[in-house]
Write an enzyme that holds these catalytic residues in place. Structure first.
Site, PDB file in Angstrom:
ATOM      1  N   CYS A 126     -26.876 -18.922 -24.009  1.00 34.91           N
ATOM      2  CA  CYS A 126     -25.518 -18.375 -24.255  1.00 34.91           C
ATOM      3  C   CYS A 126     -25.087 -17.096 -24.073  1.00 34.91           C
ATOM      4  O   CYS A 126     -25.879 -16.181 -23.882  1.00 34.91           O
ATOM      5  CB  CYS A 126     -24.969 -19.094 -25.452  1.00 34.91           C
ATOM      6  SG  CYS A 126     -25.301 -17.949 -27.019  1.00 34.91           S
ATOM      7  N   CYS A 141     -26.741 -14.778 -26.406  1.00 38.34           N
ATOM      8  CA  CYS A 141     -28.266 -14.590 -26.180  1.00 38.34           C
ATOM      9  C   CYS A 141     -28.448 -13.603 -25.043  1.00 38.34           C
ATOM     10  O   CYS A 141     -29.637 -12.771 -25.202  1.00 38.34           O
ATOM     11  CB  CYS A 141     -28.760 -15.885 -25.973  1.00 38.34           C
ATOM     12  SG  CYS A 141     -29.196 -16.980 -27.556  1.00 38.34           S
ATOM     13  N   ASP A 158     -16.481  -5.434 -29.630  1.00 37.75           N
ATOM     14  CA  ASP A 158     -15.857  -6.450 -29.040  1.00 37.75           C
ATOM     15  C   ASP A 158     -15.184  -6.000 -27.498  1.00 37.75           C
ATOM     16  O   ASP A 158     -14.538  -5.090 -27.502  1.00 37.75           O
ATOM     17  CB  ASP A 158     -14.764  -7.005 -29.811  1.00 37.75           C
ATOM     18  CG  ASP A 158     -14.325  -8.546 -29.322  1.00 37.75           C
ATOM     19  OD1 ASP A 158     -14.651  -9.505 -30.225  1.00 37.75           O
ATOM     20  OD2 ASP A 158     -13.905  -8.594 -28.270  1.00 37.75           O
ATOM     21  N   HIS A 173     -30.346 -17.616 -32.181  1.00 35.27           N
ATOM     22  CA  HIS A 173     -29.433 -18.524 -32.024  1.00 35.27           C
ATOM     23  C   HIS A 173     -29.059 -19.705 -33.094  1.00 35.27           C
ATOM     24  O   HIS A 173     -29.756 -20.497 -33.161  1.00 35.27           O
ATOM     25  CB  HIS A 173     -29.301 -19.141 -30.607  1.00 35.27           C
ATOM     26  CG  HIS A 173     -28.244 -19.936 -30.229  1.00 35.27           C
ATOM     27  ND1 HIS A 173     -27.267 -19.431 -29.240  1.00 35.27           N
ATOM     28  CD2 HIS A 173     -27.943 -21.052 -30.619  1.00 35.27           C
ATOM     29  CE1 HIS A 173     -26.401 -20.369 -29.161  1.00 35.27           C
ATOM     30  NE2 HIS A 173     -26.664 -21.404 -29.985  1.00 35.27           N
ATOM     31  N   ASN A 180     -15.074 -17.039 -37.474  1.00 32.90           N
ATOM     32  CA  ASN A 180     -14.306 -17.846 -36.910  1.00 32.90           C
ATOM     33  C   ASN A 180     -15.374 -19.026 -36.638  1.00 32.90           C
ATOM     34  O   ASN A 180     -16.411 -18.775 -36.204  1.00 32.90           O
ATOM     35  CB  ASN A 180     -13.734 -17.455 -35.700  1.00 32.90           C
ATOM     36  CG  ASN A 180     -12.567 -16.710 -35.788  1.00 32.90           C
ATOM     37  OD1 ASN A 180     -11.894 -16.574 -36.698  1.00 32.90           O
ATOM     38  ND2 ASN A 180     -12.452 -15.660 -34.722  1.00 32.90           N
ATOM     39  N   GLY A 223     -11.043 -21.337 -34.384  1.00 36.41           N
ATOM     40  CA  GLY A 223     -10.653 -20.334 -33.452  1.00 36.41           C
ATOM     41  C   GLY A 223     -12.058 -19.854 -32.635  1.00 36.41           C
ATOM     42  O   GLY A 223     -11.787 -18.520 -32.130  1.00 36.41           O
ATOM     43  N   HIS A 234     -22.285 -19.044 -30.659  1.00 37.68           N
ATOM     44  CA  HIS A 234     -23.397 -18.198 -31.315  1.00 37.68           C
ATOM     45  C   HIS A 234     -22.681 -17.387 -32.378  1.00 37.68           C
ATOM     46  O   HIS A 234     -21.804 -16.565 -32.128  1.00 37.68           O
ATOM     47  CB  HIS A 234     -24.099 -17.225 -30.157  1.00 37.68           C
ATOM     48  CG  HIS A 234     -25.077 -16.585 -30.589  1.00 37.68           C
ATOM     49  ND1 HIS A 234     -26.357 -16.344 -29.750  1.00 37.68           N
ATOM     50  CD2 HIS A 234     -25.558 -15.957 -31.757  1.00 37.68           C
ATOM     51  CE1 HIS A 234     -27.201 -15.631 -30.554  1.00 37.68           C
ATOM     52  NE2 HIS A 234     -26.947 -15.249 -31.729  1.00 37.68           N
ATOM     53  N   HIS A 240     -21.544 -15.310 -35.091  1.00 37.86           N
ATOM     54  CA  HIS A 240     -21.383 -13.743 -35.182  1.00 37.86           C
ATOM     55  C   HIS A 240     -20.213 -13.689 -36.109  1.00 37.86           C
ATOM     56  O   HIS A 240     -19.340 -14.516 -36.629  1.00 37.86           O
ATOM     57  CB  HIS A 240     -20.727 -13.296 -33.840  1.00 37.86           C
ATOM     58  CG  HIS A 240     -19.536 -14.286 -33.267  1.00 37.86           C
ATOM     59  ND1 HIS A 240     -19.624 -15.301 -32.732  1.00 37.86           N
ATOM     60  CD2 HIS A 240     -18.181 -14.094 -33.172  1.00 37.86           C
ATOM     61  CE1 HIS A 240     -18.412 -15.973 -32.487  1.00 37.86           C
ATOM     62  NE2 HIS A 240     -17.660 -15.149 -32.699  1.00 37.86           N
ATOM     63  N   HIS A 300     -17.032 -10.820 -37.146  1.00 39.32           N
ATOM     64  CA  HIS A 300     -16.068  -9.911 -36.672  1.00 39.32           C
ATOM     65  C   HIS A 300     -16.093  -8.819 -37.689  1.00 39.32           C
ATOM     66  O   HIS A 300     -15.580  -9.066 -38.799  1.00 39.32           O
ATOM     67  CB  HIS A 300     -14.750 -10.243 -36.436  1.00 39.32           C
ATOM     68  CG  HIS A 300     -14.773 -11.310 -35.270  1.00 39.32           C
ATOM     69  ND1 HIS A 300     -14.244 -10.810 -33.884  1.00 39.32           N
ATOM     70  CD2 HIS A 300     -15.083 -12.589 -35.287  1.00 39.32           C
ATOM     71  CE1 HIS A 300     -14.455 -12.146 -33.485  1.00 39.32           C
ATOM     72  NE2 HIS A 300     -14.976 -12.891 -33.846  1.00 39.32           N
TER      73      HIS A 300
HETATM   74  P1  5GP Z   1     -14.771 -16.012 -31.625  1.00 41.54           P
HETATM   75  O1  5GP Z   1     -13.459 -16.136 -30.877  1.00 41.54           O
HETATM   76  O2  5GP Z   1     -15.874 -16.830 -31.047  1.00 41.54           O
HETATM   77  O3  5GP Z   1     -14.791 -15.699 -33.067  1.00 41.54           O
HETATM   78  O4  5GP Z   1     -15.164 -14.492 -31.248  1.00 41.54           O
HETATM   79  C1  5GP Z   1     -15.937 -14.116 -29.856  1.00 41.54           C
HETATM   80  C2  5GP Z   1     -15.490 -12.756 -29.709  1.00 41.54           C
HETATM   81  O5  5GP Z   1     -16.250 -12.207 -28.428  1.00 41.54           O
HETATM   82  C3  5GP Z   1     -14.062 -12.470 -28.949  1.00 41.54           C
HETATM   83  O6  5GP Z   1     -13.335 -11.509 -29.818  1.00 41.54           O
HETATM   84  C4  5GP Z   1     -14.249 -11.865 -27.478  1.00 41.54           C
HETATM   85  O7  5GP Z   1     -13.428 -10.859 -27.200  1.00 41.54           O
HETATM   86  C5  5GP Z   1     -15.744 -11.538 -27.558  1.00 41.54           C
HETATM   87  N1  5GP Z   1     -16.406 -11.560 -26.123  1.00 41.54           N
HETATM   88  C6  5GP Z   1     -16.327 -12.561 -25.343  1.00 41.54           C
HETATM   89  N2  5GP Z   1     -17.020 -12.195 -24.202  1.00 41.54           N
HETATM   90  C7  5GP Z   1     -17.759 -10.980 -24.414  1.00 41.54           C
HETATM   91  C8  5GP Z   1     -18.547 -10.276 -23.770  1.00 41.54           C
HETATM   92  O8  5GP Z   1     -18.962 -10.448 -22.744  1.00 41.54           O
HETATM   93  N3  5GP Z   1     -18.602  -8.922 -24.503  1.00 41.54           N
HETATM   94  C9  5GP Z   1     -18.249  -8.573 -25.727  1.00 41.54           C
HETATM   95  N4  5GP Z   1     -18.567  -7.327 -26.106  1.00 41.54           N
HETATM   96  N5  5GP Z   1     -17.333  -9.290 -26.158  1.00 41.54           N
HETATM   97  C10 5GP Z   1     -17.326 -10.439 -25.673  1.00 41.54           C
HETATM   98 ZN    ZN Z   2     -26.986 -17.724 -28.381  1.00 39.44          ZN
END
Ligand code: 5GP
Ligand code: ZN
Length: 111
Positions: A4, A7, A30, A46, A84, A90, A95, A97, A99
């Site tokens: 992913c 990862c 981000d 993961h 999220n 959302g 994977h 995480h 924020h």
């Molecule tokens: P989610 O929407 O799953 O809670 O958060 C995923 C976050 O990953 C989003 O805020 C998005 O901007 C961030 N994100 C997506 N692709 C990348 C990337 O390639 N590099 C970084 N640094 N952040 C990413």
């Molecule tokens: Zn992963």
């Protein structure tokens, strides 16, 4: 199975602006920041989301989040931690995480 996105970032196969790393977690900025400080705290192992990880993992993530909040000067005015989860939560990257958002006034409920 294909790795992913997070990862691949963990393994350095995709570049990131890394701000913290220890045995259990990494944290990086981000790519699409929603606040002046927007850091993602990611367990190295993961797990798809918070429903799948052991309590210790959640604790390591919180430890890193607190440390980063202090380092980024967010503890006086406050900050927000978000996980999220799933489709209606959302979550876009499957994977686990967290924020860390700070540096501006937050609103509630989140959109
Ligand atoms: P989610 O929407 O799953 O809670 O958060 C995923 C976050 O990953 C989003 O805020 C998005 O901007 C961030 N994100 C997506 N692709 C990348 C990337 O390639 N590099 C970084 N640094 N952040 C990413
Ligand atoms: Zn992963």
């Amino acid at each position: 199975m294909n790795k992913c996105l997070f990862c691949m970032i963990r393994d350095g196969e995709i570049p990131s602006d890394k701000v913290y790393e220890d045995e259990h977690v990494i944290a990086f900025r981000d790519i699409d920041p929603q606040a002046p400080v927007h850091v993602l705290i990611v367990p190295k192992e993961h797990y798809a989301d918070i429903t799948e990880c052991p309590n210790e993992t959640a604790g390591y993530m919180l430890d890193a989040a607190r440390r980063l909040a202090v380092e980024n000067g967010l503890t006086e005015k406050g900050f927000r931690l978000v996980m999220n989860t799933g489709e209606e939560g959302g979550q876009s990257v499957k994977h686990l995480h967290m924020h860390l958002l700070g540096g501006r006034q937050m609103t509630w409920p989140a959109g």
